[in-house]
Design an enzyme around this catalytic site. Sequence first.
Site, PDB file in Angstrom:
ATOM      1  N   HIS A 204       0.842  -1.202   0.000  1.00  0.00           N
ATOM      2  CA  HIS A 204       0.000   0.000   0.000  1.00  0.00           C
ATOM      3  C   HIS A 204       0.874   1.247   0.000  1.00  0.00           C
ATOM      4  O   HIS A 204       1.486   1.593   1.004  1.00  0.00           O
ATOM      5  CB  HIS A 204      -0.900  -0.016   1.229  1.00  0.00           C
ATOM      6  CG  HIS A 204      -2.102   0.880   1.125  1.00  0.00           C
ATOM      7  ND1 HIS A 204      -2.244   1.830   0.137  1.00  0.00           N
ATOM      8  CD2 HIS A 204      -3.233   0.961   1.888  1.00  0.00           C
ATOM      9  CE1 HIS A 204      -3.409   2.452   0.297  1.00  0.00           C
ATOM     10  NE2 HIS A 204      -4.020   1.939   1.354  1.00  0.00           N
ATOM     11  N   TYR A 209      -1.149   7.303   3.379  1.00  0.00           N
ATOM     12  CA  TYR A 209      -0.586   6.487   4.437  1.00  0.00           C
ATOM     13  C   TYR A 209       0.945   6.574   4.359  1.00  0.00           C
ATOM     14  O   TYR A 209       1.490   7.365   3.600  1.00  0.00           O
ATOM     15  CB  TYR A 209      -1.147   5.073   4.363  1.00  0.00           C
ATOM     16  CG  TYR A 209      -2.659   5.065   4.519  1.00  0.00           C
ATOM     17  CD1 TYR A 209      -3.254   5.576   5.677  1.00  0.00           C
ATOM     18  CD2 TYR A 209      -3.501   4.599   3.512  1.00  0.00           C
ATOM     19  CE1 TYR A 209      -4.628   5.619   5.826  1.00  0.00           C
ATOM     20  CE2 TYR A 209      -4.883   4.633   3.654  1.00  0.00           C
ATOM     21  CZ  TYR A 209      -5.446   5.150   4.809  1.00  0.00           C
ATOM     22  OH  TYR A 209      -6.814   5.198   4.954  1.00  0.00           O
ATOM     23  N   ARG A 366     -17.025  -1.264  -3.828  1.00  0.00           N
ATOM     24  CA  ARG A 366     -18.407  -1.207  -3.356  1.00  0.00           C
ATOM     25  C   ARG A 366     -19.370  -2.093  -4.140  1.00  0.00           C
ATOM     26  O   ARG A 366     -20.297  -2.667  -3.546  1.00  0.00           O
ATOM     27  CB  ARG A 366     -18.893   0.249  -3.349  1.00  0.00           C
ATOM     28  CG  ARG A 366     -18.206   1.099  -2.287  1.00  0.00           C
ATOM     29  CD  ARG A 366     -18.630   2.561  -2.386  1.00  0.00           C
ATOM     30  NE  ARG A 366     -18.012   3.389  -1.349  1.00  0.00           N
ATOM     31  CZ  ARG A 366     -16.807   3.932  -1.438  1.00  0.00           C
ATOM     32  NH1 ARG A 366     -16.079   3.730  -2.530  1.00  0.00           N
ATOM     33  NH2 ARG A 366     -16.317   4.665  -0.465  1.00  0.00           N
TER      34      ARG A 366
END
Length: 405
Positions: A204, A209, A366
Site C-alpha cells: 500500500h 498512508y 463497493r
Amino acid sequence: MTGSVPKSNYSDAAEEENNKIPILFTPLKIKNMELKNRFVVSPMCQYSSKDGYFNDFHFGHYTSFAKGGSGLIVIEATGVVPEGRITYGCTGLWKDSQIEGLKRIVDFSHEFEAKVGIQLAHAGRKASNEVPYLDGARNSHLTIPFDHPSGNGWKVYGASPIPWNEVMAVPIEMTIQDIENVIESFKSAAVRCIKAGLDFIEIHGAHGYLISSFLSTTSNKRTDSYGGSFEGRVKLLIEVVKAVRSVWTTEKPLAVRISADECVREADGITESPLNGWGINDSIKLASILEQYDVDLLDPSSGGNNKLQNIKPVPLYHVPYSSAIKNSIKERSGKLLVSAVGLIDNAENSESILQSGSADLIFLGRPFLRNPFLPVEFAKQLNLKIDYAPQYQHARNSSLLYSSK
C-alpha cells in the site's frame, strides 16, 4: 471440503452458447498465479478485527466473494506493525499467531478456484483513528491519543511532523532506525503471507498512508536520504519492495497501489513548492522504476494525502490515470500490468476499459459489497452464461444465469 469446483467460469454448454468470451471473463496469468477472470475484489477495510486477528466475520466476508466467482480477492489493508493500523479494528500480520485465521480464509477460497492476495500497509500519520462506521466518526478524522483510557490509541509516526489536518495528531518524524524497522516489518509480514498460502501481495503506497506521505513534497520535508529529490522520496517504497521480494520470490506476483495524482493544485491554496505535489508524471516515472525491481502490477488510485485535495468522483474517474501509465509502459515495451479502479459499476464499462487497453484487470470495491456474486450479475449484463459454485447450480433456472439468446 466443498466438493468439486469448475476450473474455469464456463461449462461446455456455455462455450457453445457464447459467440465470443469478453476479456472480463478470460484468464490472466501473472507469474505463477493464473486468474480465471479479470474480476478483482479491491482491498476494503472492514474495521472488524481485535488485536489484528482475522475472525469469523472476515471468513464469511471474504469467502463470499470466492463463492461468487471472483478471480482474485485482495484482503484489506493489513498492518505490518500494531501502530501501522488505521484503526484499532484493522487486521494485522505482525505476529505468527495471526496467520491461522488468514490461512483459513485462503484455503477455503482456493476450493472455489479463487486466488487470494493481501494489501500490506502502514498508516503513518493517518493511524490511530476511530472505527469510521461508529456514529459521527466517518468524517471526524480525529486521532485517538496514545494515552487514551480506552487503550485504542497509539503514537503516530510519519515522514515529517506535518499532520493531515488540524484535528489529527502531529506525527513523530521517523528516525532512520524507525524506517529500517518498518522495512523489516514488511519483510516479516511477507514471510507470514507465505505461511498463510497467499497467492499475491500488494504494497500500500497510496491515500496518504506512510509510503504515500514519503512520496509527496507536500508531506515529506526531510533533508536526509529519504527526502528532497524524487529519488529520495521514493526510496522507502523501493526498499520495502526489495525487502518483500527478498522472501516473496520472483515467481510470486507482487503489486503496488499508489495515488497516481495527489489532486492538489496552486488554485487549491497549496503554498508548498512545488505547488502540485505528486502527480501523474511522477507516477509514470515511478512505474518504470518499480518494474526494474520486479513489481508485476501497478494499482493506481488517487488522492488521500492532502486535506486540500480537489477530487470530483464520477464514473471511471481513475481510468485516465491507468490509461496514461499503461500507454507509457507500452511505449517502452515494458511488461508491467496495470489495474483500473474507481466507480466502475457495470459490465459494459469494465469490458470497455479492457478492450481499449487502458488496464489489464478491474478492481471493484463497493459493487462487490452490494453483490458478492457480481460476476454473475455482470455476465447477465453481457448476455453470457457462466458456471459458478456447484452447490448453487440448482438455481440455474434463474434468469441471472442464462443468456437472453
